[in-house]
Write a protein that holds these residues in place. Sequence first.
Motif, PDB file in Angstrom:
ATOM      1  N   MET A 100       0.826  -1.208   0.000  1.00  0.00           N
ATOM      2  CA  MET A 100       0.000   0.000   0.000  1.00  0.00           C
ATOM      3  C   MET A 100       0.858   1.255   0.000  1.00  0.00           C
ATOM      4  SD  MET A 100      -3.404  -0.723   2.331  1.00  0.00           S
ATOM      5  CE  MET A 100      -2.620  -1.586   3.691  1.00  0.00           C
ATOM      6  N   GLU A 101       1.949   1.232   0.746  1.00  0.00           N
ATOM      7  CA  GLU A 101       2.841   2.395   0.777  1.00  0.00           C
ATOM      8  C   GLU A 101       3.419   2.676  -0.604  1.00  0.00           C
ATOM      9  OE1 GLU A 101       5.743   1.623   3.753  1.00  0.00           O
ATOM     10  OE2 GLU A 101       4.338   1.857   5.434  1.00  0.00           O
ATOM     11  N   LYS A 102       3.808   1.610  -1.306  1.00  0.00           N
ATOM     12  CA  LYS A 102       4.349   1.796  -2.655  1.00  0.00           C
ATOM     13  C   LYS A 102       3.272   2.291  -3.618  1.00  0.00           C
ATOM     14  CE  LYS A 102       8.315  -1.337  -2.628  1.00  0.00           C
ATOM     15  NZ  LYS A 102       9.296  -0.276  -2.959  1.00  0.00           N
ATOM     16  N   ILE A 103       2.098   1.700  -3.534  1.00  0.00           N
ATOM     17  CA  ILE A 103       1.005   2.110  -4.414  1.00  0.00           C
ATOM     18  C   ILE A 103       0.632   3.564  -4.179  1.00  0.00           C
ATOM     19  CG2 ILE A 103      -1.442   1.752  -4.953  1.00  0.00           C
ATOM     20  CD1 ILE A 103      -0.994  -1.235  -4.231  1.00  0.00           C
ATOM     21  N   ASP A 104       0.474   3.943  -2.920  1.00  0.00           N
ATOM     22  CA  ASP A 104      -0.002   5.285  -2.590  1.00  0.00           C
ATOM     23  C   ASP A 104       0.980   6.379  -2.993  1.00  0.00           C
ATOM     24  OD1 ASP A 104      -2.312   4.198  -1.633  1.00  0.00           O
ATOM     25  OD2 ASP A 104      -1.809   4.409   0.493  1.00  0.00           O
ATOM     26  N   ALA A 105       2.236   6.028  -3.162  1.00  0.00           N
ATOM     27  CA  ALA A 105       3.221   7.017  -3.613  1.00  0.00           C
ATOM     28  C   ALA A 105       2.869   7.550  -5.003  1.00  0.00           C
ATOM     29  CB  ALA A 105       4.617   6.402  -3.624  1.00  0.00           C
ATOM     30  N   TYR A 106       2.061   6.783  -5.755  1.00  0.00           N
ATOM     31  CA  TYR A 106       1.672   7.195  -7.108  1.00  0.00           C
ATOM     32  C   TYR A 106       0.286   7.847  -7.144  1.00  0.00           C
ATOM     33  CZ  TYR A 106       5.689   4.407  -8.461  1.00  0.00           C
ATOM     34  OH  TYR A 106       6.964   3.907  -8.583  1.00  0.00           O
ATOM     35  N   GLN A 107      -0.325   8.021  -5.976  1.00  0.00           N
ATOM     36  CA  GLN A 107      -1.628   8.688  -5.857  1.00  0.00           C
ATOM     37  C   GLN A 107      -2.642   8.135  -6.866  1.00  0.00           C
ATOM     38  OE1 GLN A 107      -0.197  12.844  -6.266  1.00  0.00           O
ATOM     39  NE2 GLN A 107      -0.582  13.080  -4.077  1.00  0.00           N
ATOM     40  N   PRO A 108      -2.930   6.841  -6.774  1.00  0.00           N
ATOM     41  CA  PRO A 108      -3.784   6.225  -7.793  1.00  0.00           C
ATOM     42  C   PRO A 108      -5.259   6.567  -7.625  1.00  0.00           C
ATOM     43  CG  PRO A 108      -3.292   4.634  -6.082  1.00  0.00           C
ATOM     44  CD  PRO A 108      -2.491   5.864  -5.754  1.00  0.00           C
ATOM     45  N   ASP A 109      -5.915   6.782  -8.760  1.00  0.00           N
ATOM     46  CA  ASP A 109      -7.373   6.858  -8.781  1.00  0.00           C
ATOM     47  C   ASP A 109      -7.972   5.465  -8.882  1.00  0.00           C
ATOM     48  OD1 ASP A 109      -7.856   9.883  -9.043  1.00  0.00           O
ATOM     49  OD2 ASP A 109      -6.433   9.496 -10.674  1.00  0.00           O
ATOM     50  N   ILE A 149     -14.907  -9.109 -14.649  1.00  0.00           N
ATOM     51  CA  ILE A 149     -14.200  -7.979 -14.047  1.00  0.00           C
ATOM     52  C   ILE A 149     -15.085  -7.443 -12.936  1.00  0.00           C
ATOM     53  CG2 ILE A 149     -13.199  -5.699 -14.446  1.00  0.00           C
ATOM     54  CD1 ILE A 149     -12.996  -6.576 -17.439  1.00  0.00           C
ATOM     55  N   HIS A 150     -14.497  -7.263 -11.764  1.00  0.00           N
ATOM     56  CA  HIS A 150     -15.313  -6.860 -10.621  1.00  0.00           C
ATOM     57  C   HIS A 150     -14.532  -5.961  -9.676  1.00  0.00           C
ATOM     58  CE1 HIS A 150     -13.324  -9.642  -7.682  1.00  0.00           C
ATOM     59  NE2 HIS A 150     -13.058 -10.309  -8.790  1.00  0.00           N
ATOM     60  N   PHE A 151     -15.263  -5.163  -8.918  1.00  0.00           N
ATOM     61  CA  PHE A 151     -14.650  -4.435  -7.833  1.00  0.00           C
ATOM     62  C   PHE A 151     -14.272  -5.435  -6.736  1.00  0.00           C
ATOM     63  CE2 PHE A 151     -16.921  -0.822  -9.731  1.00  0.00           C
ATOM     64  CZ  PHE A 151     -15.920   0.142  -9.694  1.00  0.00           C
ATOM     65  N   VAL A 152     -13.165  -5.174  -6.063  1.00  0.00           N
ATOM     66  CA  VAL A 152     -12.657  -6.093  -5.044  1.00  0.00           C
ATOM     67  C   VAL A 152     -13.187  -5.695  -3.676  1.00  0.00           C
ATOM     68  CG1 VAL A 152     -10.586  -6.996  -3.929  1.00  0.00           C
ATOM     69  CG2 VAL A 152     -10.593  -6.565  -6.393  1.00  0.00           C
ATOM     70  N   THR A 153     -13.675  -6.684  -2.951  1.00  0.00           N
ATOM     71  CA  THR A 153     -14.131  -6.527  -1.575  1.00  0.00           C
ATOM     72  C   THR A 153     -13.417  -7.576  -0.725  1.00  0.00           C
ATOM     73  OG1 THR A 153     -15.984  -8.053  -1.927  1.00  0.00           O
ATOM     74  CG2 THR A 153     -16.399  -5.697  -2.333  1.00  0.00           C
ATOM     75  N   PRO A 154     -13.525  -7.478   0.608  1.00  0.00           N
ATOM     76  CA  PRO A 154     -12.832  -8.461   1.451  1.00  0.00           C
ATOM     77  C   PRO A 154     -13.242  -9.903   1.195  1.00  0.00           C
ATOM     78  CG  PRO A 154     -13.385  -6.536   2.760  1.00  0.00           C
ATOM     79  CD  PRO A 154     -14.050  -6.355   1.420  1.00  0.00           C
ATOM     80  N   GLU A 155     -14.464 -10.139   0.707  1.00  0.00           N
ATOM     81  CA  GLU A 155     -14.892 -11.503   0.407  1.00  0.00           C
ATOM     82  C   GLU A 155     -14.372 -11.899  -0.969  1.00  0.00           C
ATOM     83  OE1 GLU A 155     -18.949 -14.267   0.362  1.00  0.00           O
ATOM     84  OE2 GLU A 155     -19.083 -12.104   0.669  1.00  0.00           O
ATOM     85  N   LEU A 156     -13.618 -12.968  -1.043  1.00  0.00           N
ATOM     86  CA  LEU A 156     -12.900 -13.359  -2.251  1.00  0.00           C
ATOM     87  C   LEU A 156     -13.834 -13.524  -3.446  1.00  0.00           C
ATOM     88  CD1 LEU A 156     -10.142 -14.272  -3.460  1.00  0.00           C
ATOM     89  CD2 LEU A 156     -10.799 -16.615  -2.846  1.00  0.00           C
ATOM     90  N   TYR A 216      -8.694   0.634  -0.546  1.00  0.00           N
ATOM     91  CA  TYR A 216      -8.944   1.005  -1.943  1.00  0.00           C
ATOM     92  C   TYR A 216     -10.391   0.752  -2.349  1.00  0.00           C
ATOM     93  CZ  TYR A 216      -3.867   1.139  -2.108  1.00  0.00           C
ATOM     94  OH  TYR A 216      -2.549   1.436  -1.847  1.00  0.00           O
ATOM     95  N   GLN A 217     -11.285   0.829  -1.410  1.00  0.00           N
ATOM     96  CA  GLN A 217     -12.688   0.547  -1.682  1.00  0.00           C
ATOM     97  C   GLN A 217     -13.206   1.387  -2.854  1.00  0.00           C
ATOM     98  OE1 GLN A 217     -15.258   0.822   1.726  1.00  0.00           O
ATOM     99  NE2 GLN A 217     -17.125   0.619   0.522  1.00  0.00           N
TER     100      GLN A 217
END
Length: 209
Positions: free
Chosen positions: A70-79, A134-141, A98-99
């Motif tokens: 998450m730290e690496k990802i957030d460095a790129y300020q992703p939408d 293709i789906h949005f990711v949630t805690p339930e696999l 990343y909800q």
Amino acid sequence: MKNIVILISGRGSNMQAIVNAAIPNVRIAAVLSNSETAAGLAWAAEKGIATDSINHKNYDSRLAFDTAMMEKIDAYQPDLVVLAGFMRILTPEFCRHYQDRLINIHPSLLPSFTGLHTHERALAAGCRIAGCTIHFVTPELDCGPIIAQGVVPILDGDTADTVAARVLKVEHTLFPKAVADFAAGRLKIEGNRVINPNHEISADSRFCA
């Protein structure tokens, strides 16, 4: 312009499809992996895209690894964060962070055949169609709101490999379209359903005939 970070674990063929699509108003900010030897990293670097990796084996828990990622990802300020063959089960903390801006592609017609070995299981069940979701990711696999699905036939004599190859062709068309729809603001989540007025079911012509 929407910043996109793509996560891969191997060659990243879906990542390549998204990059090659040159989607309007989308900037591929980085391609990250949990394997420093992932072939897709070299491909992305050749395209001038920032790349990085961290080995999950160096962490004593899934949460510790996810926190570092998450730290690496957030460095790129992703939408948007795109899982394009990222072979990790994500922690609830990662999914919630990343909800509604974390999407995945799964090689089955969800909710059927969540998890691994989808094509083998479809063949064993006697299915006559297969596909991808293709789906949005949630805690339930593999249970998040569905953005798009593509369908292919299962033919007599098919093996898991031949089905996988047929499905992959649909993935490479469908995934860039889903990213484009997200970037254009066409996706609206209502409960566990995605409203996507631009989506048409992608299907093999032999199945549609």
